[in-house]
Design an enzyme around this catalytic site. Structure first.
Site, short mmCIF file in Angstrom:
data_model
loop_
_atom_site.label_atom_id
_atom_site.label_comp_id
_atom_site.label_asym_id
_atom_site.label_seq_id
_atom_site.Cartn_x
_atom_site.Cartn_y
_atom_site.Cartn_z
N HIS A 104 0.87 -1.21 -0.17
CA HIS A 104 0.18 0.09 -0.10
C HIS A 104 1.28 1.16 -0.31
O HIS A 104 2.00 0.83 0.72
CB HIS A 104 -1.02 0.12 1.46
CG HIS A 104 -1.54 0.79 0.91
ND1 HIS A 104 -2.04 2.34 0.98
CD2 HIS A 104 -3.23 0.43 0.86
CE1 HIS A 104 -3.11 3.18 1.38
NE2 HIS A 104 -3.98 1.79 0.42
N ASP A 142 -7.67 -5.43 -0.04
CA ASP A 142 -8.06 -6.41 -1.15
C ASP A 142 -8.00 -7.92 -1.30
O ASP A 142 -8.64 -8.96 -1.94
CB ASP A 142 -7.28 -6.50 -2.56
CG ASP A 142 -8.47 -5.02 -3.47
OD1 ASP A 142 -8.43 -3.90 -3.05
OD2 ASP A 142 -9.72 -4.93 -3.83
C1 SDX Z 1 -6.36 -1.04 -2.23
O1 SDX Z 1 -4.78 4.24 -2.47
C2 SDX Z 1 -5.28 3.57 -1.26
O2 SDX Z 1 -5.81 3.76 -0.64
C3 SDX Z 1 -5.81 1.97 -2.18
C4 SDX Z 1 -6.99 1.54 -1.73
C5 SDX Z 1 -8.28 2.67 -1.44
O3 SDX Z 1 -8.92 2.12 -0.50
O4 SDX Z 1 -8.54 3.11 -1.67
O5 SDX Z 1 -6.32 1.47 -0.42
C6 SDX Z 1 -7.36 0.52 -2.17
O6 SDX Z 1 -5.59 -1.20 -1.21
C7 SDX Z 1 -5.85 -1.79 -3.36
C8 SDX Z 1 -4.96 -1.95 -3.37
C9 SDX Z 1 -4.72 -3.09 -4.58
N1 SDX Z 1 -3.90 -2.74 -5.59
C10 SDX Z 1 -2.81 -4.52 -5.16
O7 SDX Z 1 -3.21 -4.93 -4.06
C11 SDX Z 1 -1.49 -4.48 -5.81
C12 SDX Z 1 -0.36 -4.72 -5.29
N2 SDX Z 1 -0.21 -3.89 -5.06
C13 SDX Z 1 0.63 -2.86 -5.89
O8 SDX Z 1 0.51 -2.50 -7.02
C14 SDX Z 1 1.52 -1.62 -4.62
O9 SDX Z 1 1.95 -2.06 -3.20
C15 SDX Z 1 0.28 -0.59 -4.98
C16 SDX Z 1 -0.06 0.27 -6.24
C17 SDX Z 1 -1.03 -0.66 -4.13
C18 SDX Z 1 0.94 0.67 -3.76
O10 SDX Z 1 2.54 0.92 -5.32
P1 SDX Z 1 3.64 1.78 -4.91
O11 SDX Z 1 2.87 2.57 -3.76
O12 SDX Z 1 3.50 2.21 -5.87
O13 SDX Z 1 4.77 0.36 -4.28
P2 SDX Z 1 6.01 0.51 -5.14
O14 SDX Z 1 5.12 -0.47 -6.61
O15 SDX Z 1 6.52 1.44 -5.32
O16 SDX Z 1 6.19 -1.17 -4.53
C19 SDX Z 1 6.88 -0.32 -3.49
C20 SDX Z 1 7.97 -1.87 -3.35
C21 SDX Z 1 8.45 -2.58 -4.96
O17 SDX Z 1 9.79 -3.00 -4.66
P3 SDX Z 1 11.14 -3.01 -5.55
O18 SDX Z 1 10.95 -2.77 -6.46
O19 SDX Z 1 11.11 -0.87 -4.23
O20 SDX Z 1 12.18 -4.02 -4.40
O21 SDX Z 1 7.55 -3.06 -3.26
C22 SDX Z 1 6.89 -3.80 -3.80
C23 SDX Z 1 7.63 -3.37 -5.15
O22 SDX Z 1 7.85 -4.03 -6.55
N3 SDX Z 1 5.51 -4.34 -4.13
C24 SDX Z 1 5.34 -5.28 -4.29
C25 SDX Z 1 4.31 -5.41 -3.81
N4 SDX Z 1 3.35 -4.11 -3.68
C26 SDX Z 1 4.73 -3.04 -3.75
N5 SDX Z 1 6.28 -6.86 -4.33
C27 SDX Z 1 5.21 -7.51 -4.55
N6 SDX Z 1 3.82 -8.20 -4.59
C28 SDX Z 1 3.27 -6.23 -4.36
N7 SDX Z 1 1.91 -6.62 -4.02
#
Ligand code: SDX
Length: 371
Positions: free
Chosen positions: A251, A302
């Site tokens: 998140h 989720d």
């Molecule tokens: C909700 O914003 C809100 O409030 C959203 C929400 C709401 O109520 O409206 O809370 C709803 O939470 C939905 C989110 C559902 N989406 C997912 O579950 C998709 C998977 N999650 C990721 O895509 C990600 O965590 C996000 C989109 C939720 C957040 O993205 P960020 O803040 O841009 O994080 P990032 O992609 O920059 O990741 C930071 C690091 C990375 O590692 P490095 O490349 O730096 O080594 O964390 C890792 C990412 O690879 N990482 C993950 C991961 N999420 C982050 N690695 C594996 N699986 C994941 N899910």
């Protein structure tokens, strides 16, 4: 420049407070744990839209107003009926909200518009559910709560108290979340003084993106692929090795447990009874444990919500439309707040392109074809 506007304070807001370090979520100052346990959709929608918990007379008037606004205009119903049964549910929802704006005539005052959208979006989702299965949509009833009527329109029978309670918890947990991508989109559109229907249509379009909405659909599919807890480690390692994101984790704001995920997990543990539900839950809990160990990541709202929605009879392809039904009071509260103290949103870019190109006439632009 902060990529993805991370940690950028774009505006003030008095609606929702998130403490990402302590894992706290407050709607108008009320803790999400108390609201999920003690409140329901109508009270929380009123709280978000009207800035205080309703008194008894306010609540019954609001609930009556919502139930009186459930029926769709005939023109919107025929638009929905004209679509292919396999149309993408979020595309249909975008079209339907925009269409409701066309049929909002004479134009309702803003708070009436807000109630109408919150009420009708549930009917639209139930309608597209029936249409996608080639069935006659079930007309909304006015004598049921929002949660009960939604389940009635979806499943064709009035839910028992347990199912109604669970639906209310899902609605309350998803009702708002500060400047998430879809809510911020709604505020940008509202900041141009475009109308509420257009702002909500834009929010639905943003929620359609798999990084925001739809993660719970992927989680349910993932659990089915893993099938049993002993397969979790190999499956997740393989996905991570390919740099794939595991849906339902991570998140932008929470750096600890998403409080909603904790509540949703408790609900899942309470409702899991059948062998397949108990097995699916064991897989979910093993994935959560492994993801924390391997990546230090926590589940977001989720991760367990798909399990609960399935238990309520929701088909996987409707999970994100159900998220939109739940989030509509939050979207509208933010739209109303944006209008109340507005300035058009217009950030600037950190320019990275050339600055001294000179025009070359076409006839002289021979030579190799550039992309
Ligand atoms: C909700 O914003 C809100 O409030 C959203 C929400 C709401 O109520 O409206 O809370 C709803 O939470 C939905 C989110 C559902 N989406 C997912 O579950 C998709 C998977 N999650 C990721 O895509 C990600 O965590 C996000 C989109 C939720 C957040 O993205 P960020 O803040 O841009 O994080 P990032 O992609 O920059 O990741 C930071 C690091 C990375 O590692 P490095 O490349 O730096 O080594 O964390 C890792 C990412 O690879 N990482 C993950 C991961 N999420 C982050 N690695 C594996 N699986 C994941 N899910």
């Amino acid at each position: 420049m902060s990529k993805g506007l991370e940690d950028v304070v774009a505006s003030t807001s008095a609606i929702t407070f998130i403490d990402g370090v302590r894992g706290r979520l407050l709607y108008r100052g009320y803790d999400i744990n108390e609201l999920a346990e003690l409140s329901n959709y109508e009270e929380v929608a009123y709280l978000l839209l009207h800035e205080h918990l309703p008194k008894p007379a306010e609540l019954s008037a609001f609930a009556a107003d919502l139930s009186s606004k459930r029926t769709l205009p005939v023109g919107v119903k025929s638009m929905l009926a004209s679509l292919d049964t396999n149309s993408d549910a979020m595309d249909v929802l975008e079209m339907a909200i925009a269409a409701l704006g066309i049929y909002d005539y004479p134009v309702l005052p803003l708070n009436e518009k807000a109630a109408s959208i919150c009420s009708k979006i549930a009917t639209v989702v139930a309608y597209l559910h029936a249409h996608s299965r080639g069935q006659t949509p079930i007309a909304p009833r006015t004598d049921l709560s929002h949660a009960s009527n939604f389940l009635y329109m979806m499943n064709g029978k009035v839910p028992d108290e347990t199912a109604e309670r669970l639906m209310n918890i899902v609605f309350v947990l998803h009702a708002d979340h500060e400047f998430n991508a879809s809510t911020f989109t709604a505020r940008v559109v509202a900041s141009t003084l475009s109308d509420a229907y257009s702002s909500v249509t834009a929010a639905v379009a943003a929620l359609k993106g798999p990084l925001h909405g739809g993660a719970n659909e992927r989680v349910v599919e993932m659990v089915a692929e893993i099938h049993s807890p002993e397969n979790v480690e190999g499956y997740i390692r393989a996905r991570l090795a390919k740099k794939e994101k595991i849906m339902g984790f991570g998140h932008r704001v929470y750096k600890t447990d998403d409080p909603r995920a904790k509540i949703m997990r408790k609900c899942a543990e309470q409702i899991a009874t059948t062998d397949s539900e108990l097995r699916e839950l064991a897989v979910l809990e093993k994935v959560q444990e492994f993801m924390f160990k391997e990546k230090g990541l926590y589940p977001n709202v989720d991760f367990y919500s798909g399990f609960v929605l399935h238990h309520l009879g929701m088909p996987t392809e409707l999970f994100t439309p159900v998220f939109a039904v739940a989030r509509s009071p939050g979207w509208l509260a933010h739209i109303i707040e944006q209008y109340s103290d507005n300035r058009i949103m217009r950030p600037i870019a950190q320019y990275t392109g050339p600055t001294d190109e000179r025009y070359v006439p076409l006839t002289l632009r021979a030579g190799k074809i550039t992309e």
